[in-house]
Design a protein around this motif. Sequence first.
Motif, PDB file in Angstrom:
ATOM      1  N   ILE A 272       2.300   3.196 -11.423  1.00  0.00           N
ATOM      2  CA  ILE A 272       3.434   3.111 -10.499  1.00  0.00           C
ATOM      3  C   ILE A 272       4.649   2.742 -11.348  1.00  0.00           C
ATOM      4  O   ILE A 272       4.616   1.727 -12.047  1.00  0.00           O
ATOM      5  N   PRO A 273       5.699   3.567 -11.338  1.00  0.00           N
ATOM      6  CA  PRO A 273       6.855   3.237 -12.184  1.00  0.00           C
ATOM      7  C   PRO A 273       7.537   1.950 -11.713  1.00  0.00           C
ATOM      8  O   PRO A 273       7.443   1.581 -10.542  1.00  0.00           O
ATOM      9  N   GLY A 274       8.222   1.296 -12.632  1.00  0.00           N
ATOM     10  CA  GLY A 274       8.991   0.106 -12.265  1.00  0.00           C
ATOM     11  C   GLY A 274       8.114  -1.104 -12.038  1.00  0.00           C
ATOM     12  O   GLY A 274       6.925  -1.106 -12.361  1.00  0.00           O
ATOM     13  N   SER A 275       8.710  -2.125 -11.492  1.00  0.00           N
ATOM     14  CA  SER A 275       7.949  -3.341 -11.219  1.00  0.00           C
ATOM     15  C   SER A 275       8.337  -3.874  -9.838  1.00  0.00           C
ATOM     16  O   SER A 275       9.375  -3.499  -9.286  1.00  0.00           O
ATOM     17  N   PRO A 276       7.494  -4.749  -9.287  1.00  0.00           N
ATOM     18  CA  PRO A 276       7.771  -5.244  -7.932  1.00  0.00           C
ATOM     19  C   PRO A 276       9.084  -6.025  -7.901  1.00  0.00           C
ATOM     20  O   PRO A 276       9.469  -6.633  -8.909  1.00  0.00           O
ATOM     21  N   PRO A 277       9.749  -6.026  -6.749  1.00  0.00           N
ATOM     22  CA  PRO A 277      11.006  -6.784  -6.658  1.00  0.00           C
ATOM     23  C   PRO A 277      10.722  -8.277  -6.706  1.00  0.00           C
ATOM     24  O   PRO A 277       9.649  -8.721  -6.299  1.00  0.00           O
ATOM     25  N   SER A 278      11.671  -9.037  -7.222  1.00  0.00           N
ATOM     26  CA  SER A 278      11.459 -10.482  -7.189  1.00  0.00           C
ATOM     27  C   SER A 278      11.737 -10.964  -5.764  1.00  0.00           C
ATOM     28  O   SER A 278      12.570 -10.383  -5.053  1.00  0.00           O
ATOM     29  N   PRO A 279      11.003 -12.017  -5.331  1.00  0.00           N
ATOM     30  CA  PRO A 279      11.198 -12.503  -3.965  1.00  0.00           C
ATOM     31  C   PRO A 279      12.674 -12.851  -3.738  1.00  0.00           C
ATOM     32  O   PRO A 279      13.334 -13.412  -4.595  1.00  0.00           O
ATOM     33  N   GLY A 280      13.191 -12.481  -2.613  1.00  0.00           N
ATOM     34  CA  GLY A 280      14.574 -12.802  -2.289  1.00  0.00           C
ATOM     35  C   GLY A 280      15.555 -11.692  -2.649  1.00  0.00           C
ATOM     36  O   GLY A 280      16.712 -11.732  -2.269  1.00  0.00           O
ATOM     37  N   SER A 281      15.064 -10.669  -3.421  1.00  0.00           N
ATOM     38  CA  SER A 281      15.999  -9.613  -3.839  1.00  0.00           C
ATOM     39  C   SER A 281      15.792  -8.330  -3.035  1.00  0.00           C
ATOM     40  O   SER A 281      16.260  -7.270  -3.416  1.00  0.00           O
ATOM     41  N   ILE A 282      15.060  -8.424  -1.928  1.00  0.00           N
ATOM     42  CA  ILE A 282      14.734  -7.203  -1.179  1.00  0.00           C
ATOM     43  C   ILE A 282      15.858  -6.886  -0.193  1.00  0.00           C
ATOM     44  O   ILE A 282      16.303  -7.747   0.558  1.00  0.00           O
ATOM     45  N   SER A 283      16.302  -5.634  -0.235  1.00  0.00           N
ATOM     46  CA  SER A 283      17.407  -5.250   0.657  1.00  0.00           C
ATOM     47  C   SER A 283      16.857  -4.779   2.003  1.00  0.00           C
ATOM     48  O   SER A 283      15.681  -4.947   2.301  1.00  0.00           O
ATOM     49  N   ALA A 284      17.710  -4.128   2.759  1.00  0.00           N
ATOM     50  CA  ALA A 284      17.380  -3.835   4.160  1.00  0.00           C
ATOM     51  C   ALA A 284      16.229  -2.834   4.349  1.00  0.00           C
ATOM     52  O   ALA A 284      15.485  -2.925   5.315  1.00  0.00           O
ATOM     53  N   GLY A 285      16.093  -1.901   3.425  1.00  0.00           N
ATOM     54  CA  GLY A 285      15.147  -0.812   3.659  1.00  0.00           C
ATOM     55  C   GLY A 285      13.715  -1.158   3.306  1.00  0.00           C
ATOM     56  O   GLY A 285      13.297  -2.312   3.379  1.00  0.00           O
ATOM     57  N   CYS A 286      12.959  -0.120   2.900  1.00  0.00           N
ATOM     58  CA  CYS A 286      11.562  -0.321   2.526  1.00  0.00           C
ATOM     59  C   CYS A 286      11.496  -1.031   1.167  1.00  0.00           C
ATOM     60  O   CYS A 286      12.126  -0.583   0.203  1.00  0.00           O
ATOM     61  N   PRO A 287      10.741  -2.108   1.055  1.00  0.00           N
ATOM     62  CA  PRO A 287      10.703  -2.827  -0.226  1.00  0.00           C
ATOM     63  C   PRO A 287      10.139  -1.987  -1.373  1.00  0.00           C
ATOM     64  O   PRO A 287      10.435  -2.256  -2.537  1.00  0.00           O
ATOM     65  N   PHE A 288       9.355  -0.941  -1.042  1.00  0.00           N
ATOM     66  CA  PHE A 288       8.750  -0.116  -2.087  1.00  0.00           C
ATOM     67  C   PHE A 288       9.684   1.035  -2.508  1.00  0.00           C
ATOM     68  O   PHE A 288       9.395   1.734  -3.477  1.00  0.00           O
ATOM     69  N   GLN A 289      10.795   1.205  -1.795  1.00  0.00           N
ATOM     70  CA  GLN A 289      11.654   2.377  -1.990  1.00  0.00           C
ATOM     71  C   GLN A 289      12.063   2.638  -3.450  1.00  0.00           C
ATOM     72  O   GLN A 289      11.950   3.769  -3.928  1.00  0.00           O
ATOM     73  N   PRO A 290      12.455   1.623  -4.232  1.00  0.00           N
ATOM     74  CA  PRO A 290      12.892   1.940  -5.609  1.00  0.00           C
ATOM     75  C   PRO A 290      11.773   2.537  -6.468  1.00  0.00           C
ATOM     76  O   PRO A 290      12.055   3.146  -7.496  1.00  0.00           O
ATOM     77  N   ARG A 291      10.517   2.368  -6.073  1.00  0.00           N
ATOM     78  CA  ARG A 291       9.397   2.855  -6.897  1.00  0.00           C
ATOM     79  C   ARG A 291       8.667   4.030  -6.244  1.00  0.00           C
ATOM     80  O   ARG A 291       7.682   4.527  -6.789  1.00  0.00           O
ATOM     81  N   CYS A 292       9.124   4.434  -5.087  1.00  0.00           N
ATOM     82  CA  CYS A 292       8.331   5.383  -4.287  1.00  0.00           C
ATOM     83  C   CYS A 292       8.627   6.838  -4.670  1.00  0.00           C
ATOM     84  O   CYS A 292       9.786   7.226  -4.822  1.00  0.00           O
ATOM     85  N   ALA A 293       7.563   7.615  -4.794  1.00  0.00           N
ATOM     86  CA  ALA A 293       7.709   9.030  -5.159  1.00  0.00           C
ATOM     87  C   ALA A 293       7.935   9.910  -3.933  1.00  0.00           C
ATOM     88  O   ALA A 293       8.076  11.122  -4.064  1.00  0.00           O
ATOM     89  N   TYR A 294       7.958   9.343  -2.744  1.00  0.00           N
ATOM     90  CA  TYR A 294       8.016  10.145  -1.517  1.00  0.00           C
ATOM     91  C   TYR A 294       9.319   9.951  -0.749  1.00  0.00           C
ATOM     92  O   TYR A 294       9.504  10.499   0.331  1.00  0.00           O
ATOM     93  N   THR A 295      10.217   9.142  -1.299  1.00  0.00           N
ATOM     94  CA  THR A 295      11.450   8.795  -0.575  1.00  0.00           C
ATOM     95  C   THR A 295      12.230  10.032  -0.130  1.00  0.00           C
ATOM     96  O   THR A 295      12.748  10.070   0.991  1.00  0.00           O
ATOM     97  N   GLU A 296      12.285  11.065  -1.007  1.00  0.00           N
ATOM     98  CA  GLU A 296      13.086  12.247  -0.670  1.00  0.00           C
ATOM     99  C   GLU A 296      12.601  12.922   0.596  1.00  0.00           C
ATOM    100  O   GLU A 296      13.366  13.563   1.301  1.00  0.00           O
ATOM    101  N   ARG A 297      11.328  12.785   0.884  1.00  0.00           N
ATOM    102  CA  ARG A 297      10.803  13.452   2.086  1.00  0.00           C
ATOM    103  C   ARG A 297      11.297  12.781   3.358  1.00  0.00           C
ATOM    104  O   ARG A 297      11.261  13.356   4.426  1.00  0.00           O
ATOM    105  N   VAL A 298      11.654  11.522   3.235  1.00  0.00           N
ATOM    106  CA  VAL A 298      12.097  10.781   4.422  1.00  0.00           C
ATOM    107  C   VAL A 298      13.615  10.707   4.471  1.00  0.00           C
ATOM    108  O   VAL A 298      14.238  10.902   5.508  1.00  0.00           O
ATOM    109  N   GLY A 299      14.224  10.449   3.309  1.00  0.00           N
ATOM    110  CA  GLY A 299      15.675  10.367   3.257  1.00  0.00           C
ATOM    111  C   GLY A 299      16.195   8.947   3.452  1.00  0.00           C
ATOM    112  O   GLY A 299      15.525   7.971   3.120  1.00  0.00           O
ATOM    113  N   GLU A 300      17.417   8.871   4.033  1.00  0.00           N
ATOM    114  CA  GLU A 300      18.146   7.601   4.171  1.00  0.00           C
ATOM    115  C   GLU A 300      17.329   6.471   4.786  1.00  0.00           C
ATOM    116  O   GLU A 300      17.511   5.300   4.461  1.00  0.00           O
ATOM    117  N   ARG A 301      16.471   6.829   5.706  1.00  0.00           N
ATOM    118  CA  ARG A 301      15.720   5.788   6.444  1.00  0.00           C
ATOM    119  C   ARG A 301      15.001   4.831   5.507  1.00  0.00           C
ATOM    120  O   ARG A 301      14.872   3.653   5.801  1.00  0.00           O
TER     121      ARG A 301
END
Length: 332
Positions: A272-301
Amino acid sequence: MAEPILEVHDLRVTFATEGGPVPAVDGIDFAVAPGETLAIVGESGSGKSVSSAAVMGLLPSNAEVRGEVLLDGRELVGLEADELRKIRGNDIALVFQDALSALNPYYSVGWQVAEAYRLHHDVSKKVAFRRAVEMLDKVGIPDAARRAKSYPHEFSGGMRQRVVIAMALVNNPRVLIADEPTTALDVTVQAQIMQLLADVQEEFGTALVLISHDLGVVAEVADDVLVMYAGRAAERGTVRDLFFRAAHPYSLGLLGAMPRIDVPPTRRLTTIPGSPPSPGSISAGCPFQPRCAYTERVGERCVTERPELTPRPGEGDHEAACHLGRRPEVVA
Ligand code: SF4
């Protein structure tokens, strides 16, 4: 599932730090029934060990715990320290990852197991020591009566872990939480320790919560699995759901990194590319989004909306927290 002995609802753990509150566990639910095994899996920092420490009431004073932890229907969150001490080690016990630091180097192993018994039973030292020898024998320490007088440094890593398990089991707990119990051991000893836990579970009907990052071990022993990512539940279901119907890209990533004998040997292991976010640094969306290979299929959500655990249609209690409608196939 049979009637659960341990139920955790909407568990939240926040640490007060100089930089402000840091959420480490953000609303997880799980349950385990007598004789069953729930595995909680995830990378370091996913919140799995903090969750088990919260259940045991073992977090430092700067931790705020909210939600419900019910042991046989009795609420443990907010219980007075004295009451919690009576439950901890007696009804619910913890096996630590590092046996060496869990044992006191200045006392014989028999003495330490006996003291764990005397904490919850009003018996003489002699009776407690006899009980300790019985437990050391049960967990496979050869010549237990003699070895009970030995000190931790006189044991191998595997034997020390057996001692720690004997200490956890000496009061016949109804729930055992094992936090990476085999991580520091070599593969053959790992298998022996897991077999020991399975035997104990069968004999006493103990409910086991296994905290692990080792999916090979999970596949062997778990009934149900909770996959955690960034303090939240990413996926939850039976062990078959995870291994044959994984629905969350993070679970797929974990599976892709695991060597398997049921797939062609030509398959490359993936990371899995990248590393997990540090606690407290998670933004509004999906916490896995920066490392996810499927984000383009869903888009902005994926960036704007945090996915909640949602039942998978037609798959019983299988749930995943992902906006993807269809089950993702493996992306190489
Ligand atoms: Fe990936 Fe989006 Fe699903 Fe999160 S919600 S796991 S970013 S596809």
